[in-house]
Scaffold this motif. Structure first.
Motif, short mmCIF file in Angstrom:
data_model
loop_
_atom_site.label_atom_id
_atom_site.label_comp_id
_atom_site.label_asym_id
_atom_site.label_seq_id
_atom_site.Cartn_x
_atom_site.Cartn_y
_atom_site.Cartn_z
N GLU A 142 0.61 5.16 -1.56
CA GLU A 142 0.63 6.34 -0.68
C GLU A 142 1.77 7.28 -1.03
O GLU A 142 1.59 8.50 -1.04
CB GLU A 142 0.73 5.89 0.78
CG GLU A 142 -0.56 5.28 1.27
CD GLU A 142 -0.46 4.77 2.70
OE1 GLU A 142 0.65 4.78 3.26
OE2 GLU A 142 -1.49 4.35 3.23
N LEU B 41 -4.07 11.64 2.80
CA LEU B 41 -3.96 10.20 2.60
C LEU B 41 -5.10 9.53 3.33
O LEU B 41 -5.51 8.43 2.99
CB LEU B 41 -2.61 9.67 3.12
CG LEU B 41 -1.39 10.02 2.30
CD1 LEU B 41 -0.14 9.38 2.88
CD2 LEU B 41 -1.56 9.61 0.85
N GLU B 42 -5.61 10.21 4.36
CA GLU B 42 -6.84 9.79 5.02
C GLU B 42 -7.84 10.93 4.91
O GLU B 42 -7.47 12.10 4.96
CB GLU B 42 -6.60 9.49 6.52
CG GLU B 42 -5.52 8.47 6.80
CD GLU B 42 -6.00 7.05 6.57
OE1 GLU B 42 -7.21 6.87 6.30
OE2 GLU B 42 -5.16 6.14 6.65
N ARG C 230 -1.61 12.02 8.55
CA ARG C 230 -2.00 11.55 7.23
C ARG C 230 -3.24 12.27 6.71
O ARG C 230 -3.51 12.27 5.50
CB ARG C 230 -2.22 10.04 7.25
CG ARG C 230 -0.89 9.26 7.36
CD ARG C 230 -1.11 7.88 7.91
NE ARG C 230 -1.97 7.11 7.04
CZ ARG C 230 -1.50 6.39 6.03
NH1 ARG C 230 -0.22 6.32 5.80
NH2 ARG C 230 -2.32 5.72 5.25
N ASN D 39 -2.27 15.60 4.49
CA ASN D 39 -2.15 15.59 3.02
C ASN D 39 -3.18 14.65 2.39
O ASN D 39 -2.98 14.15 1.30
CB ASN D 39 -0.73 15.28 2.56
CG ASN D 39 -0.30 13.88 2.94
OD1 ASN D 39 -1.02 13.18 3.64
ND2 ASN D 39 0.85 13.48 2.46
N ARG E 277 0.82 -1.20 0.00
CA ARG E 277 0.00 0.00 0.00
C ARG E 277 0.86 1.26 0.00
O ARG E 277 0.48 2.29 -0.55
CB ARG E 277 -0.87 -0.02 1.25
CG ARG E 277 -2.30 0.39 1.04
CD ARG E 277 -3.04 0.24 2.35
NE ARG E 277 -3.41 1.56 2.90
CZ ARG E 277 -4.35 2.33 2.38
NH1 ARG E 277 -5.01 1.93 1.32
NH2 ARG E 277 -4.65 3.49 2.91
N ASP F 263 0.84 9.13 -4.10
CA ASP F 263 -0.14 10.17 -3.76
C ASP F 263 0.52 11.34 -3.05
O ASP F 263 0.27 12.50 -3.37
CB ASP F 263 -1.23 9.58 -2.84
CG ASP F 263 -2.24 8.77 -3.63
OD1 ASP F 263 -2.24 8.88 -4.86
OD2 ASP F 263 -3.02 8.03 -3.00
N ALA F 264 1.35 11.01 -2.06
CA ALA F 264 1.95 12.06 -1.24
C ALA F 264 2.84 12.98 -2.07
O ALA F 264 3.02 14.14 -1.73
CB ALA F 264 2.76 11.45 -0.10
#
Lengths: 438, 261
Positions: free
Chosen positions: A335, B69-70, B64, B67, A331, A338-339
């Motif tokens: 991430e 991510l959550e 998180r 940004n 995963r 995305d980050a």
């Protein structure tokens, strides 16, 4: 670490030991035999049984091949030569049938004076595959790879040159529309490009093609699909379906992982439906049922229909293989992408797919090998595949009536060459893409 | 407790009045589970904030969310003047301004170290390749591993990988850096090299939010420590006050366990 401990185990080496050879019974052939063949009484028995079976097989095969005859016109003549040379009752392979009929296995009923066209197409196919398969070949040659489907079509089927040119123009139209709109709205650009290309192919392509053909009648002698057969047919279907099913399979795999309900549902339904149905069902649908649904008089090429069905079939399997690769990615990779601010398509293209496809290589190539062998199933819709279609034709001729093993061994051997080649390529690719523990 | 041996140069560590991150009344649920409860946190530009707390307290989830991510379900998160909503444009904008370093590094194993660092600048910022490579080498020198540029992540040690991950984030020239337990997966020797890198980043005035158990780092670098438990912020204070004079019982218990041996 107590004081006493360090004192009692004090040791300093003053002479270094020289390197010595291992004991004779622990090296070389003796060791190998003992470890692999005679490591216990059970394994010794199994080794002896295995050797006996191997001996029996070779006792039959070796003389059969050793007595083989390559120069004969008929099966009767061939058997006579064997009897005269090796004595009455000797058995031998009549490989003369291959020498006599190889052209039929290769080209089917393709007109003999046009054999140069499929041969040239095959040579160009290798040229087109080179930049895709091997990274050492300059990337710029990819342009030829993209053009090859049109060149190949023209060489194989012939007819006016404007058919493939107009088909190619459809892609150019679509690309131009996409290019013009991509900056404003990416999704709308893709959709409109598709619509423009479809409009071109369905409405404009026909008249444009006829007009151009009248102005400049450049044409090769046209060859009908029913004349195709043998390995030309198997390769045409196999190569087309392989190259089309990979991108389709990737799209289906991504669609199945998508958060968008409609795309996900459509992908899942498609994959599960196709995987739930035997390929023969799809081929029958292509050859028989479609005629009921299409307007009467529509002439929709049978090879094209078969290619579409085989592609859809393989794509469903590829999609599942790639889904396995996607699931194997940690995963954290998603991430991290995305980050860093990569958007969905960038993340898929640059991060996710290169890794997922690498993991899926063995599965993808297995699917391709299966697909290539499944091209022999087209015999059920009346096409002359090399294994049954052509072989039956050969065996039905008066010259070779009654021959049995030799044609199948020959065809099997050719299939083996292709499939073994694909398998070795996949192992080469895995080695080349290996990035850890180097 | 890991002690920071080097002297930290505080001359550039200035907290400005400008707000970098504003979180107000933020709540988040995983299904029925209420992970983050009524979080209010304002981070000014130049602040170095250490977030600590027992595992499962929601500290990773909190950073998180910054940004996206959550996703948070209620309340407001504003990063650099951009509010995080489901609008993808805003999310991409925030993500390209906020760098993140993960516990498990999450380097891209199929790309070289240099390619890892230039990927986002080239594709997101549309910077020419040569320029992106120059920037990448600059930051790789800064984290002291320029000689590894053409290797693959699998050939590097954990500490080196984490420093590459920091360099990769810095290549996007972020204004805020988030660290999600950056040293938790490392051997003690490597923890030091990563903390050193983080300290030099702080010395240059970077706004930083670190989820970490490195209390030595917190004392040396942070200007504020946030303690979380059960999805809530229980206590926040300067490191000196937080370690020497904790207020809540929960904080005292946590500190006695973490510093006790």
């Amino acid at each position: 670490m107590s004081e006493t401990g360090t004192q009692t185990v004090r040791f300093v080496r003053d002479t270094m030991l020289p390197e010595a050879a291992p004991p004779a019974s622990q090296s070389g052939a003796v060791k190998w035999l003992r470890e692999n063949l005679f490591s216990g009484w059970l394994n010794t028995i199994l080794t002896i049984i295995g050797a006996l079976v191997l001996f029996q097989i070779l006792r039959g095969l070796v003389p059969w091949f050793a007595h083989s005859v390559w120069n004969a016109q008929t099966l009767g003549e061939c058997r006579q030569i064997i009897a005269e040379t090796w004595g009455e009752g000797a058995r031998g392979a009549c490989l003369a049938v291959v020498r006599d009929r190889w052209a039929q296995w290769t080209f089917g009923f393709y007109p003999a004076h046009l054999y140069w066209r499929p041969v040239l197409a095959l040579v160009l196919l290798f040229a087109a595959l080179a930049p895709i398969l091997f990274s050492a070949v300059p990337r710029r040659l990819m342009a030829f790879s993209a053009l090859f489907p049109f060149v190949g079509y023209y060489l194989l089927w012939g007819g006016t040159i404007w058919t493939p040119v107009v088909a190619l123009a459809g892609f150019v139209v679509g690309y131009a529309v996409w290019r013009a709109l991509a900056r404003r709205n990416a999704l709308a650009a893709i959709l409109l490009a598709l619509v423009a290309a479809l409009v071109w192919w369905l409405l404009l392509a026909g008249p444009v093609e006829r007009a151009l053909a009248q102005v400049a009648p450049l044409a090769l002698q046209s060859v009908r699909s029913s004349s195709f057969g043998g390995f030309v047919l198997a390769l045409t279907i196999g190569v087309s379906a392989i190259s089309l099913s990979l991108p389709l399979g990737i799209m289906l795999a991504l669609g199945r992982q998508s958060d968008m309900f409609l795309i996900k549902t459509l992908s899942v339904c498609f994959i599960e439906f196709i995987r739930g149905v035997p390929l023969i069902t799809l081929l029958f649908t292509a050859s028989l049922l479609l005629n009921y649904f299409l307007p009467p008089g529509t002439n929709f090429d049978i090879i094209l229909r078969v290619i579409i069905m085989v592609t859809l079939f393989a794509a469903a399997y590829i999609a599942e293989v790639i889904r396995g690769g996607l699931a194997a990615l940690p995963r954290g990779q998603y991430e991290a992408a995305d980050a860093l601010g990569l958007d969905y398509f960038q993340a898929q293209r640059l991060i996710v797919l290169p890794q997922a496809l690498k993991i899926s290589i063995p599965g993808i190539v297995s699917t391709f090998i299966g697909l290539f062998k499944d091209t022999t199933l087209v015999v059920f819709v009346g096409l002359l595949d090399p294994l049954k279609g052509i072989t039956d034709a050969v065996r039905a001729s008066t010259d070779w009536k009654g021959i049995y093993w030799e044609p199948y061994i020959f065809v099997g051997f050719i299939f083996f060459l292709f499939c073994f080649g694909m398998s070795r390529y996949s192992m080469y690719l895995e080695r080349r893409l290996k990035r850890d523990h180097r | 407790m890991e002690t920071i041996e080097r002297a930290v140069d505080t001359s550039h560590m200035k907290v400005s009045d400008e707000v970098a991150i504003q979180i107000s009344q933020m709540n988040k649920w995983y299904g029925q589970f209420h992970v983050l409860r009524d979080i209010n946190l304002t981070v000014n530009r130049g602040e170095r904030i250490v977030i600590c707390g027992p595992s499962g307290s929601g500290k990773s989830t909190l950073i998180r969310c910054i940004n996206r991510l959550e996703e948070h379900q209620s309340g407001q998160i504003v990063v650099d003047g951009t509010e995080l909503t489901s609008d993808l444009k805003n999310i991409d904008k925030v993500r390209s301004e906020v760098g993140m370093v993960f516990q498990h590094f999450n380097l891209f194993p199929h790309l070289t170290i240099l390619e890892n660092c230039t990927l986002a600048p080239i594709w997101v910022r549309k910077i020419p390749k040569a320029e992106a490579e120059e920037t990448a080498m600059h930051f790789l020198r800064k984290v002291k591993i320029p000689e590894q540029a053409n290797k693959y992540p699998g050939q590097l040690s954990g500490g080196q990988q984490q420093r590459v991950a920091i360099a990769r984030s810095l290549c996007m020239k972020p204004r805020i850096m988030l660290f999600d337990e950056p040293t938790s997966a490392l051997d003690p020797e490597m923890i030091k090299e990563v903390l050193d890198t983080m300290i030099s980043l702080a010395e240059e005035g970077m706004t930083m939010l670190c989820v970490t158990h490195e209390m030595g780092f917190a004392q040396a670098v942070a200007n504020r420590v946030v303690f979380m438990d059960q999805g809530q912020i229980v206590e926040q204070n300067t490191p000196r006050e937080f370690f020497n004079n904790p207020q809540s019982e929960r904080t005292k218990l946590f500190l006695s366990q973490i510093l006790g041996h």
